[in-house]
Write a protein that holds these residues in place. Sequence first.
Motif, mmCIF file in Angstrom:
data_model
loop_
_atom_site.group_PDB
_atom_site.id
_atom_site.type_symbol
_atom_site.label_atom_id
_atom_site.label_comp_id
_atom_site.label_asym_id
_atom_site.label_seq_id
_atom_site.Cartn_x
_atom_site.Cartn_y
_atom_site.Cartn_z
ATOM 1 N N ALA A 1 -4.318 -44.927 65.444
ATOM 2 C CA ALA A 1 -4.127 -43.606 64.855
ATOM 3 C C ALA A 1 -5.048 -42.589 65.517
ATOM 4 N N GLY A 2 -6.301 -43.003 65.726
ATOM 5 C CA GLY A 2 -7.249 -42.116 66.388
ATOM 6 C C GLY A 2 -6.857 -41.823 67.825
ATOM 7 N N ILE A 3 -6.387 -42.859 68.549
ATOM 8 C CA ILE A 3 -5.994 -42.689 69.948
ATOM 9 C C ILE A 3 -4.804 -41.738 70.057
ATOM 10 N N ILE A 4 -3.783 -41.947 69.215
ATOM 11 C CA ILE A 4 -2.564 -41.128 69.296
ATOM 12 C C ILE A 4 -2.884 -39.660 69.024
ATOM 13 N N MET A 5 -3.612 -39.399 67.940
ATOM 14 C CA MET A 5 -3.928 -38.006 67.598
ATOM 15 C C MET A 5 -4.774 -37.343 68.691
ATOM 16 N N ARG A 6 -5.771 -38.054 69.178
ATOM 17 C CA ARG A 6 -6.644 -37.493 70.210
ATOM 18 C C ARG A 6 -5.895 -37.298 71.522
ATOM 19 N N ARG A 7 -5.093 -38.300 71.914
ATOM 20 C CA ARG A 7 -4.406 -38.240 73.204
ATOM 21 C C ARG A 7 -3.384 -37.106 73.228
ATOM 22 N N LEU A 8 -2.661 -36.937 72.121
ATOM 23 C CA LEU A 8 -1.685 -35.847 72.056
ATOM 24 C C LEU A 8 -2.365 -34.483 72.185
ATOM 25 N N GLN A 9 -3.535 -34.348 71.568
ATOM 26 C CA GLN A 9 -4.268 -33.088 71.680
ATOM 27 C C GLN A 9 -4.873 -32.919 73.070
ATOM 28 N N ASP A 10 -5.255 -34.046 73.697
ATOM 29 C CA ASP A 10 -5.816 -33.983 75.051
ATOM 30 C C ASP A 10 -4.800 -33.456 76.067
ATOM 31 N N ILE A 11 -3.507 -33.778 75.864
ATOM 32 C CA ILE A 11 -2.496 -33.374 76.854
ATOM 33 C C ILE A 11 -1.860 -32.021 76.513
ATOM 34 N N GLY A 12 -2.429 -31.337 75.504
ATOM 35 C CA GLY A 12 -1.998 -29.967 75.297
ATOM 36 C C GLY A 12 -1.368 -29.623 73.968
ATOM 37 N N TYR A 13 -1.083 -30.618 73.117
ATOM 38 C CA TYR A 13 -0.492 -30.311 71.818
ATOM 39 C C TYR A 13 -1.566 -29.791 70.863
ATOM 40 N N ASP A 14 -1.198 -28.826 70.041
ATOM 41 C CA ASP A 14 -2.152 -28.371 69.037
ATOM 42 C C ASP A 14 -2.211 -29.395 67.901
ATOM 43 N N GLU A 15 -3.174 -29.203 67.008
ATOM 44 C CA GLU A 15 -3.427 -30.177 65.945
ATOM 45 C C GLU A 15 -2.206 -30.408 65.059
ATOM 46 N N ASP A 16 -1.505 -29.332 64.671
ATOM 47 C CA ASP A 16 -0.357 -29.450 63.774
ATOM 48 C C ASP A 16 0.823 -30.163 64.441
ATOM 49 N N THR A 17 1.071 -29.837 65.714
ATOM 50 C CA THR A 17 2.181 -30.487 66.429
ATOM 51 C C THR A 17 1.890 -31.964 66.642
ATOM 52 N N ALA A 18 0.645 -32.279 67.008
ATOM 53 C CA ALA A 18 0.261 -33.685 67.187
ATOM 54 C C ALA A 18 0.436 -34.449 65.881
ATOM 55 N N ASN A 19 0.057 -33.822 64.776
ATOM 56 C CA ASN A 19 0.214 -34.438 63.460
ATOM 57 C C ASN A 19 1.688 -34.678 63.129
ATOM 58 N N SER A 20 2.565 -33.713 63.495
ATOM 59 C CA SER A 20 4.001 -33.870 63.238
ATOM 60 C C SER A 20 4.583 -35.030 64.044
ATOM 61 N N LEU B 1 0.611 -44.251 78.391
ATOM 62 C CA LEU B 1 2.002 -43.786 78.298
ATOM 63 C C LEU B 1 2.137 -42.467 77.550
ATOM 64 N N ILE B 2 1.304 -42.243 76.533
ATOM 65 C CA ILE B 2 1.371 -40.971 75.813
ATOM 66 C C ILE B 2 1.070 -39.811 76.758
ATOM 67 N N GLY B 3 0.246 -40.073 77.769
ATOM 68 C CA GLY B 3 -0.118 -39.035 78.721
ATOM 69 C C GLY B 3 0.970 -38.675 79.711
ATOM 70 N N ILE B 4 2.072 -39.439 79.746
ATOM 71 C CA ILE B 4 3.196 -39.137 80.637
ATOM 72 C C ILE B 4 4.080 -38.085 79.962
ATOM 73 N N PRO B 5 4.248 -36.916 80.561
ATOM 74 C CA PRO B 5 4.965 -35.805 79.904
ATOM 75 C C PRO B 5 6.370 -36.141 79.430
ATOM 76 N N ARG C 1 6.842 -41.217 72.473
ATOM 77 C CA ARG C 1 7.648 -42.421 72.722
ATOM 78 C C ARG C 1 6.849 -43.455 73.492
ATOM 79 N N GLY C 2 5.829 -43.014 74.215
ATOM 80 C CA GLY C 2 4.961 -43.948 74.913
ATOM 81 C C GLY C 2 4.255 -44.888 73.947
ATOM 82 N N ALA C 3 3.885 -44.359 72.766
ATOM 83 C CA ALA C 3 3.261 -45.200 71.741
ATOM 84 C C ALA C 3 4.251 -46.237 71.230
ATOM 85 N N ALA C 4 5.529 -45.852 71.109
ATOM 86 C CA ALA C 4 6.563 -46.793 70.657
ATOM 87 C C ALA C 4 6.777 -47.899 71.688
#
Length: 534
Positions: free
Chosen positions: A257-276, A414-418, A423-426
């Motif tokens: 959970a920590g990796i997904i939220m952090r990684r999504l924000q690292d590649i440019g998503y804002d907090e709310d979009t990463a949460n969605s 995989l989450i870092g691949i645009p 889906r990389g997490a899946a």
Amino acid sequence: MEKSNSNSFIKGAFILGAAGMIIKILGAFFRIPLGNLIGDEGMGYFQSSYPIYVLLGVISTAGFPTAIAKLVSEKIAIGDEYGAERIFKVSFMALLVVGISTSSLLFFGARFYTNYFLKNPKAYYSTLAIAPALFFVPIMSSFRGYFQGLQNMKPTAVSQIAEQIGRVVLGLALAYILLDKKLEIAAAGAAFGASAGGLFGAIIITYIFFRYKRKKGEFRPKGEIEDTSTILNKLLKIAIPIAIGAAVVPIMQTIDAGIIMRRLQDIGYDEDTANSLFGQLTGMANPLINFPQVLIAAIQVSLVPAVSHFVTRRDIRSLNTTVEAGLRVALLIGLPAAIGLVILAKPIMILLYPLQIESAVNASKILSVLGFGVIFLSIYQTLTGVLQGIGKPFIPVRNLFVGALVKLVLSYILIGIPTLTIRGAAIATVIGYGIAAILNLIYIKSHINMRFNFVNVFLKPAVSVTIMAIAVRFTYSIINANLGNNKSTLISITLGAVVYGIMLLLTKTLNEEDFGLMPGGKKIYKIARIFYRK
């Protein structure tokens, strides 16, 4: 004796699976309407509180019901009801302390967990709301272990269903009432359902216990009375290894959970979009792949005593037959569930989440990947039951740990691949389950020298599922334009079940013994015999 044990394995799996299915259906009546109410963003806040809640719950209680049941059953076997009750009282007080400690830890540590670990501050209220549940879960565990030791499973089943009903009713009601507030507040209302359900379940099983006590009266000591430290030592020796094994998944889920939220924000998503996006994965798609696992988990639990019995008697032939039957039945459930979720991912998500169409469509892309994980998870769980039955409980724990580590590394990459992102997490999840399943299979084949009939266990179910998939996809594509998504999806699923059942008969995948172990199976077999005539 062998036949009796083999039959009880399947029948036990059916009974456990039926009870678990009721709870899972109630859970579906919770998460699906909840997803429609609060959407993927709200589900993101709601789901963020669960990994740490499950982890603390597993650490504090996993293994205790089994340990209590074992020690209680040993006392009952020698007619020492007083000793059995004393074990319960000691374990109850110990788990009461554990409940106070873990619920307090989560309640007062909620801000740190959501702000600094998850990087999802708005999940604070959901984490706060679910913390009281950790007080009630250990209490219920002590009662459930006691009754299981008496070989009375009804109190456990009743309390579990009562707990789930309380969770569903109050959780949905609070989410609806608080919907005009902020989404994170509505999500917290839903999370509080777990606390309310825990209270409800604890009240029910406590009532059952005192009613049982009034009926039985007071027990008198027989022989030497064990002191508290001796009982606690015995409990911990059994419970700790089980807890270590059970904690692997929630530990990895918490880290994930920590990796997904952090990684999504690292590649440019804002907090709310990463949460969605996190909500689409964990709150909308992931629950659907867990649904078939209720029956698979029942098979796993029932395999343990059956395998242990044949190992003790050194009956290798019956052992192989039982293990092969367990794996075959698991695949007969897991394969159609997996392929159905993959090929009808979008129609199913739209059917379940009509009020959140955009989120449902996005989540369907995740489900079309995640669905394959059902196959590997079915194999892993079944073979885990086998390994536990032969006295190798840490082998599947080690294998799952390896799979989980690979999943964590792949999730980050995989989450870092645009083109992949969430889906990389899946994909990482499917690969992680695949590795764990393959490692289990390799160990069993190489160290225990078990052999499986490839045609009966793998090929025949695969052929049946392939024909089913073609029928389902073709039917949906033809009738969707005229009947719309919802009716087309339901008709396609129904037709798929019929086609799959016919193919199982045509390929002779099911045998007479399988029918005999089903409710009303003998009558069904009389009709099905036409397919078995030479």
